[in-house]
Design a protein around this motif. Structure first.
Motif, short mmCIF file in Angstrom:
data_model
loop_
_atom_site.label_atom_id
_atom_site.label_comp_id
_atom_site.label_asym_id
_atom_site.label_seq_id
_atom_site.Cartn_x
_atom_site.Cartn_y
_atom_site.Cartn_z
N ALA A 72 0.83 -1.21 0.00
CA ALA A 72 0.00 0.00 0.00
C ALA A 72 0.87 1.26 0.00
O ALA A 72 0.60 2.21 -0.74
CB ALA A 72 -0.94 0.00 1.21
N TYR A 75 3.95 0.43 -3.49
CA TYR A 75 3.42 0.11 -4.82
C TYR A 75 2.17 0.92 -5.14
O TYR A 75 1.92 1.26 -6.29
CB TYR A 75 3.14 -1.39 -4.93
CG TYR A 75 4.39 -2.24 -5.08
CD1 TYR A 75 5.65 -1.66 -5.11
CD2 TYR A 75 4.31 -3.62 -5.19
CE1 TYR A 75 6.79 -2.42 -5.25
CE2 TYR A 75 5.44 -4.39 -5.33
CZ TYR A 75 6.68 -3.79 -5.36
OH TYR A 75 7.80 -4.57 -5.50
N MET A 76 1.35 1.19 -4.11
CA MET A 76 0.15 2.00 -4.35
C MET A 76 0.42 3.47 -4.05
O MET A 76 -0.49 4.29 -4.05
CB MET A 76 -1.02 1.46 -3.52
CG MET A 76 -1.43 0.05 -3.89
SD MET A 76 -2.62 -0.68 -2.75
CE MET A 76 -4.15 -0.21 -3.56
N HIS A 77 1.68 3.78 -3.76
CA HIS A 77 2.16 5.16 -3.60
C HIS A 77 1.49 5.93 -2.48
O HIS A 77 1.50 7.16 -2.49
CB HIS A 77 1.99 5.94 -4.91
CG HIS A 77 2.61 5.26 -6.08
ND1 HIS A 77 1.89 4.86 -7.18
CD2 HIS A 77 3.87 4.83 -6.30
CE1 HIS A 77 2.69 4.25 -8.03
NE2 HIS A 77 3.90 4.20 -7.52
N LEU A 78 0.89 5.24 -1.53
CA LEU A 78 0.19 5.95 -0.46
C LEU A 78 1.15 6.83 0.34
O LEU A 78 0.76 7.88 0.84
CB LEU A 78 -0.51 4.93 0.47
CG LEU A 78 -1.89 5.32 0.97
CD1 LEU A 78 -2.78 5.81 -0.15
CD2 LEU A 78 -2.55 4.15 1.67
N TRP B 91 -9.82 4.90 -5.39
CA TRP B 91 -9.59 4.60 -3.97
C TRP B 91 -10.89 4.34 -3.22
O TRP B 91 -10.96 3.45 -2.37
CB TRP B 91 -8.79 5.72 -3.30
CG TRP B 91 -7.31 5.50 -3.38
CD1 TRP B 91 -6.41 6.18 -4.17
CD2 TRP B 91 -6.54 4.52 -2.67
NE1 TRP B 91 -5.14 5.67 -3.98
CE2 TRP B 91 -5.20 4.66 -3.07
CE3 TRP B 91 -6.86 3.53 -1.74
CZ2 TRP B 91 -4.17 3.84 -2.58
CZ3 TRP B 91 -5.85 2.73 -1.24
CH2 TRP B 91 -4.52 2.88 -1.67
N SER B 143 2.88 -7.68 -9.14
CA SER B 143 2.79 -6.33 -8.58
C SER B 143 4.06 -5.55 -8.88
O SER B 143 4.01 -4.35 -9.18
CB SER B 143 2.58 -6.40 -7.06
OG SER B 143 1.23 -6.20 -6.74
N VAL B 147 4.38 -1.99 -11.16
CA VAL B 147 5.00 -0.70 -10.84
C VAL B 147 6.13 -0.37 -11.82
O VAL B 147 6.40 0.79 -12.09
CB VAL B 147 5.52 -0.61 -9.38
CG1 VAL B 147 4.38 -0.45 -8.41
CG2 VAL B 147 6.42 -1.75 -9.01
N GLU B 250 -1.81 3.87 -13.89
CA GLU B 250 -1.70 3.97 -12.44
C GLU B 250 -2.96 3.40 -11.76
O GLU B 250 -2.87 2.71 -10.76
CB GLU B 250 -1.49 5.43 -12.03
CG GLU B 250 -1.14 5.56 -10.56
CD GLU B 250 -0.90 7.00 -10.14
OE1 GLU B 250 -0.98 7.90 -11.00
OE2 GLU B 250 -0.65 7.21 -8.94
N GLY B 253 -3.22 -0.25 -11.99
CA GLY B 253 -2.20 -0.71 -11.05
C GLY B 253 -2.69 -0.70 -9.62
O GLY B 253 -2.47 -1.66 -8.88
N LEU B 254 -3.41 0.37 -9.22
CA LEU B 254 -3.94 0.44 -7.85
C LEU B 254 -4.83 -0.76 -7.57
O LEU B 254 -4.75 -1.41 -6.53
CB LEU B 254 -4.73 1.74 -7.65
CG LEU B 254 -3.92 3.02 -7.44
CD1 LEU B 254 -4.87 4.21 -7.33
CD2 LEU B 254 -3.07 2.93 -6.20
N HIS B 257 -2.74 -4.01 -7.32
CA HIS B 257 -2.02 -4.13 -6.04
C HIS B 257 -2.99 -4.46 -4.92
O HIS B 257 -2.66 -5.19 -3.99
CB HIS B 257 -1.28 -2.84 -5.72
CG HIS B 257 -0.25 -2.49 -6.74
ND1 HIS B 257 0.65 -3.40 -7.22
CD2 HIS B 257 0.01 -1.33 -7.38
CE1 HIS B 257 1.43 -2.81 -8.11
NE2 HIS B 257 1.05 -1.56 -8.24
N ILE B 261 -2.95 -7.46 -2.22
CA ILE B 261 -3.06 -7.31 -0.76
C ILE B 261 -4.08 -8.31 -0.21
O ILE B 261 -3.86 -8.93 0.84
CB ILE B 261 -3.44 -5.86 -0.38
CG1 ILE B 261 -2.23 -4.94 -0.60
CG2 ILE B 261 -3.90 -5.78 1.07
CD1 ILE B 261 -2.45 -3.50 -0.22
#
Lengths: 105, 273
Positions: A72, A75-78, B91, B143, B147, B250, B253-254, B257, B261
């Motif tokens: 998170a 890789y998800m750039h949080l 998100w 993953s 990236v 992107e 990609g989110l 990923h 998770i």
């Protein structure tokens, strides 16, 4: 942080995010190593370290949380996002905790 | 923003189409599908057909280059003004997915803690840890390549971008293939089904929770594979993405990923505990 980004505007945030060197390969190595360790927990964790079932479960959940945080954050750039976007996935985790705990308890 | 625009120039209000009908069709299909799973099983396939039709419509529409309002203002006023509106949307969708999977995993844990007995990994459990560990590596690697694809297009390295994106697609396909192989072995050879458990007939919930958790995850990976395939199509054939414009990379990609998770939690919970 929120006030800073609000004042600085989106361009500054985007610029900062792109300039930071992101440790993609390092995170991948960390994920791989933790996974290798995880797979050993049910077998060698019990026979060599003498881990009880509860200890195994706690250990495996800790490694899972660590791995999920790596994905998170990096890789998800949080890690590089403005604070207000960080709150979007973090705040509902309270609901997740309530949901899972009430179901399991 | 749209309302302000319409108020200032009423003549432009008519052409301000901001949405496609197809996500709505997919939503209807999902509703029919889930309803079918509960009420009458054949209806699940009707739902699936509507989802596939909706997806096809959406992708074809996008491939034709139909634009629903240029996204020249990527932010909304207010506290989220510093975030791209599409990234915020992704998100929020991921948050809804977190709650969806929490409910599934939580229910599975609830069934498990109330069961008198549960198979021990590596002892009497029919689940194959080595092959699933390999699959876990495949997903983690995918993953990493995802990236790398983003890094490639950000720096304008088109070959790096395309190869990494293709690798992600192939790794995703491999994950799904291995899972299908594992499912077929469990289902036909071990006779572990969602409603029957050969090891302990009184413990049918072992199969139920296994197929529910890994099945919904697998469906999400399959959805991601479709997204990645379409992204590859755009990246390879149409030269669509540039260092300045690649938000779709992107955002897919989110999602990818996030699916990773979910597996990071499912793998220890389902296979190792």
């Amino acid at each position: 942080m929120a006030m800073e980004t609000q004042a600085g505007g989106m361009a500054a945030v985007a610029k900062a995010a792109h300039e930071v060197k992101k440790p993609y390969a390092l995170v991948f190595v960390a994920l791989a190593v933790i996974t290798i360790l995880e797979v050993q927990i049910p077998t060698y964790g019990a026979s060599l370290l003498g881990l009880q079932k509860t200890e195994q479960i706690l250990l495996l959940m800790a490694t899972a949380v660590a791995k999920a945080s790596f994905v998170a954050l990096y890789y998800m750039h949080l890690k590089y996002e403005p604070l207000v976007l960080k709150y979007v996935p973090i705040v509902p985790l309270v609901l997740v905790a309530i949901l899972v705990l009430t179901l399991v308890a | 923003m749209a309302t302000v625009h319409a108020a200032v120039e009423p003549s432009h209000a008519e052409e301000a189409h901001h949405g496609s009908i197809w996500p709505f069709v997919i939503g209807i299909g999902t509703g029919i599908g889930f309803g079918g799973l509960i009420v009458w099983f054949p209806f699940a396939f009707v739902g699936l057909a509507v989802i596939v039709a909706g997806l096809a419509g959406w992708l074809l529409e996008d491939a034709r280059g139909v634009r629903f309002g240029e996204v020249t203002t990527p932010t909304e006023p207010g506290i989220f003004g510093v975030v791209s509106i599409r990234k915020l949307g992704m998100w929020v969708f991921i948050v809804s997915e977190i709650l969806f999977f929490s409910a599934i995993i939580g229910n599975s844990l609830a069934l498990r803690t109330r069961a008198p007995w549960w198979p021990t990994p590596g002892v009497d459990s029919p689940l194959n840890i080595p092959i699933t560990a390999v699959n876990t590596f495949i997903l983690i690697t995918s993953s990493f390549t995802m990236v790398q694809a983003l890094k490639g297009i950000e720096r304008g390295n088109l070959l790096h971008f395309r190869l990494a994106l293709l690798a992600t697609l192939l790794l995703g396909l491999t994950f799904v293939s291995i899972q299908v192989f594992e499912y077929s072995k469990l289902f036909f050879e071990e006779h572990l089904t969602p409603w029957q458990n050969p090891i302990a007939p009184e413990l049918a919930t072992f199969g139920t929770t296994f197929y529910m958790q890994t099945g919904f995850h697998g469906a999400h990976v399959s959805g991601g594979v479709i997204g990645l395939a379409y992204l590859n199509y755009k990246a390879w054939k149409k030269d669509w993405f540039t260092p300045k414009s690649h938000e779709a990379v992107e955002l897919v990609g989110l999602y990818w990923h996030f699916v990773d998770i979910v597996w990071i939690f499912l793998f220890p919970l389902v296979y190792l505990i």
